[in-house]
Design an enzyme around this catalytic site. Structure first.
Site, PDB file in Angstrom:
ATOM      1  N   TYR A  11      48.662  59.154  51.677  1.00  0.00           N
ATOM      2  CA  TYR A  11      48.114  60.492  51.377  1.00  0.00           C
ATOM      3  C   TYR A  11      47.461  61.141  52.610  1.00  0.00           C
ATOM      4  O   TYR A  11      47.908  62.198  53.075  1.00  0.00           O
ATOM      5  CB  TYR A  11      47.129  60.347  50.219  1.00  0.00           C
ATOM      6  CG  TYR A  11      46.337  61.574  49.867  1.00  0.00           C
ATOM      7  CD1 TYR A  11      46.944  62.823  49.740  1.00  0.00           C
ATOM      8  CD2 TYR A  11      44.968  61.480  49.629  1.00  0.00           C
ATOM      9  CE1 TYR A  11      46.202  63.946  49.401  1.00  0.00           C
ATOM     10  CE2 TYR A  11      44.224  62.589  49.285  1.00  0.00           C
ATOM     11  CZ  TYR A  11      44.837  63.823  49.177  1.00  0.00           C
ATOM     12  OH  TYR A  11      44.097  64.922  48.843  1.00  0.00           O
ATOM     13  N   LEU A  33      55.100  50.977  52.726  1.00  0.00           N
ATOM     14  CA  LEU A  33      55.581  51.746  51.567  1.00  0.00           C
ATOM     15  C   LEU A  33      55.126  51.167  50.227  1.00  0.00           C
ATOM     16  O   LEU A  33      55.717  51.456  49.194  1.00  0.00           O
ATOM     17  CB  LEU A  33      57.109  51.907  51.603  1.00  0.00           C
ATOM     18  CG  LEU A  33      57.642  52.683  52.812  1.00  0.00           C
ATOM     19  CD1 LEU A  33      59.170  52.802  52.739  1.00  0.00           C
ATOM     20  CD2 LEU A  33      57.032  54.087  52.885  1.00  0.00           C
ATOM     21  N   GLY A  36      52.713  54.202  50.174  1.00  0.00           N
ATOM     22  CA  GLY A  36      53.222  55.353  50.921  1.00  0.00           C
ATOM     23  C   GLY A  36      54.545  55.860  50.350  1.00  0.00           C
ATOM     24  O   GLY A  36      55.192  55.189  49.540  1.00  0.00           O
ATOM     25  N   ILE A  53      51.099  45.893  58.457  1.00  0.00           N
ATOM     26  CA  ILE A  53      50.121  45.672  59.530  1.00  0.00           C
ATOM     27  C   ILE A  53      49.805  44.188  59.703  1.00  0.00           C
ATOM     28  O   ILE A  53      49.346  43.784  60.763  1.00  0.00           O
ATOM     29  CB  ILE A  53      48.812  46.475  59.320  1.00  0.00           C
ATOM     30  CG1 ILE A  53      48.205  46.207  57.949  1.00  0.00           C
ATOM     31  CG2 ILE A  53      49.035  47.955  59.572  1.00  0.00           C
ATOM     32  CD1 ILE A  53      46.789  46.765  57.786  1.00  0.00           C
ATOM     33  N   THR A 118      34.685  55.026  55.629  1.00  0.00           N
ATOM     34  CA  THR A 118      34.385  55.659  54.345  1.00  0.00           C
ATOM     35  C   THR A 118      32.889  55.797  54.081  1.00  0.00           C
ATOM     36  O   THR A 118      32.087  54.971  54.553  1.00  0.00           O
ATOM     37  CB  THR A 118      35.011  54.830  53.201  1.00  0.00           C
ATOM     38  OG1 THR A 118      34.465  55.259  51.946  1.00  0.00           O
ATOM     39  CG2 THR A 118      34.689  53.342  53.341  1.00  0.00           C
ATOM     40  N   TYR A 142      35.105  47.377  48.489  1.00  0.00           N
ATOM     41  CA  TYR A 142      35.738  48.426  49.300  1.00  0.00           C
ATOM     42  C   TYR A 142      34.827  48.786  50.470  1.00  0.00           C
ATOM     43  O   TYR A 142      35.244  48.813  51.630  1.00  0.00           O
ATOM     44  CB  TYR A 142      36.039  49.659  48.431  1.00  0.00           C
ATOM     45  CG  TYR A 142      36.598  50.803  49.239  1.00  0.00           C
ATOM     46  CD1 TYR A 142      37.683  50.615  50.083  1.00  0.00           C
ATOM     47  CD2 TYR A 142      36.030  52.082  49.162  1.00  0.00           C
ATOM     48  CE1 TYR A 142      38.182  51.668  50.848  1.00  0.00           C
ATOM     49  CE2 TYR A 142      36.526  53.128  49.911  1.00  0.00           C
ATOM     50  CZ  TYR A 142      37.601  52.919  50.756  1.00  0.00           C
ATOM     51  OH  TYR A 142      38.091  53.948  51.514  1.00  0.00           O
ATOM     52  N   GLY A 284      29.512  50.148  40.646  1.00  0.00           N
ATOM     53  CA  GLY A 284      29.643  50.404  42.083  1.00  0.00           C
ATOM     54  C   GLY A 284      29.579  51.865  42.484  1.00  0.00           C
ATOM     55  O   GLY A 284      29.630  52.174  43.674  1.00  0.00           O
TER      56      GLY A 284
END
Ligand code: UDP
Length: 332
Positions: A11, A33, A36, A53, A118, A142, A284
């Protein structure tokens, strides 16, 4: 510049890739992908390399072959609730994945990295807006995995002469202006796409997590920043990052909006009420997250175009109307 974007079919990554392409750079996507979409990458046969990765040697080879000057590292898992349910995947993708990218860069001699961090690294705070030097006390896997990746990048920079810019996103949102590209994941947990999936009849109703926060209407406040504005920031950061340098910027509009306000803006865009129900809080979730974007405005001359949530969701609605079942027309 020759720029490699890990997660460049996702995104935010693909929005940055398209922006870079239109602003004189030579970007390529490296994406497994899993989340993605091939269709999000223009000229995918030349600009998309399918790879993971985790495969550091493959990535190093790609970096060398394409003479990459800057890596933009977007590839990550990015759902707060999923990270609580499955921390192992988050440590693997976000921490080990970042280490693998850094190792590939060392092998290939690439010395500049931009990293998608983030607001979740800040955790729960009572004082808003958040500045880059506000304490980082993440409350979810996260947030902890993204913070660990920030530390990895800082340690590698000190030892191995890299240069970095950390961009701490608040809530990435919106779609490109022509409605051709937008937010579409196989497994969606984010607010705005879920609201539009309800509007399109793909879900029965929106569940609003918590109506008892100490905010104007009891629902959580977030700072929504348009992907086109994020993309401009990445361009500015890429053009100014140098080896030996380390910088960190908050990426938000500076404006807080409640979940109910986002819902009302979406209802205005759609032109009818969207079924919803207020349920218990989601584990969270901080009650309020608002950025101070003052540092990137001052230092890099960032000039965001969107500040009104109604304009942001209008771009997103245009994309959802044109692609009611997302990039994958079967809706899987
Ligand atoms: N939210 C909600 N219902 C949903 C998804 C999200 O009420 O189905 C709320 C969530 O509690 C948070 C805000 O919307 O306050 C934005 O959540 P999102 O998951 O989009 O991004 P986050 O802020 O977690 O990164």
């Amino acid at each position: 510049m020759k720029i490699l974007l890990t997660g460049g079919a996702g995104y935010v990554g693909s929005a940055c890739l398209r922006w870079l392409l239109h602003h004189g750079h030579d970007p390529i996507a490296y994406d497994n992908l899993v989340e993605g979409n091939v269709a999000a990458v223009p000229d995918a046969s030349n600009r998309l390399i399918v790879g993971d990765i985790a495969e550091s040697d493959c990535l190093a080879q790609v970096l060398r072959e394409h003479r990459i000057e800057v890596v933009m590292h977007f590839a990550a898992l990015a759902s707060v609730p999923d990270s609580i349910a499955d921390p192992e995947s988050y440590y693997r993708a976000n921490v080990l994945g970042t280490k693998s990218v850094l190792d590939a860069m060392r092998t290939a001699g690439v010395r500049k990295i931009l990293f998608s961090s983030t607001a979740a690294t800040y955790g729960f705070h009572s004082e808003m807006p958040l500045r880059e030097d506000s304490p980082q006390l993440p409350e979810t896997p996260y947030g902890t995995t993204k913070l660990a990746a920030e530390w990895l990048i800082k340690d590698y920079t000190r030892a191995y002469g890299l240069g970095y810019t950390l961009l701490r996103y608040f809530n990435a949102s919106g779609a490109d202006f022509d409605g051709e590209h937008g937010e579409d994941r196989r497994h969606e947990s984010h607010l705005i796409p879920l609201i539009f999936q309800v509007a399109l009849g793909r879900r029965e109703k929106l569940l609003i997590f918590g109506g008892d926060y100490p905010t104007s209407d009891g629902t959580c406040v977030r700072d929504y920043v348009h992907t086109e504005d994020l993309a401009q920031a990445h361009q500015l950061a890429a053009e100014s990052v140098e080896p030996g340098m380390g910088r960190t910027y908050n990426m938000g509009s500076g404006t807080g909006v409640t979940v109910l306000e986002v819902l009302r803006a979406c209802e205005e865009a759609v032109g009818r009420p969207i079924p919803h129900e207020i349920v218990g809080r989601r584990s969270g979730d901080p009650g309020v997250l608002i950025a101070s974007p003052e540092k990137i405005v001052r230092e890099l001359g960032w000039s965001p175009r969107f500040s009104d949530i109604r304009e942001i969701v209008l771009t997103a609605w245009k994309w959802h109307q044109r692609h009611p079942r997302g990039y994958r027309q079967d809706g899987t």
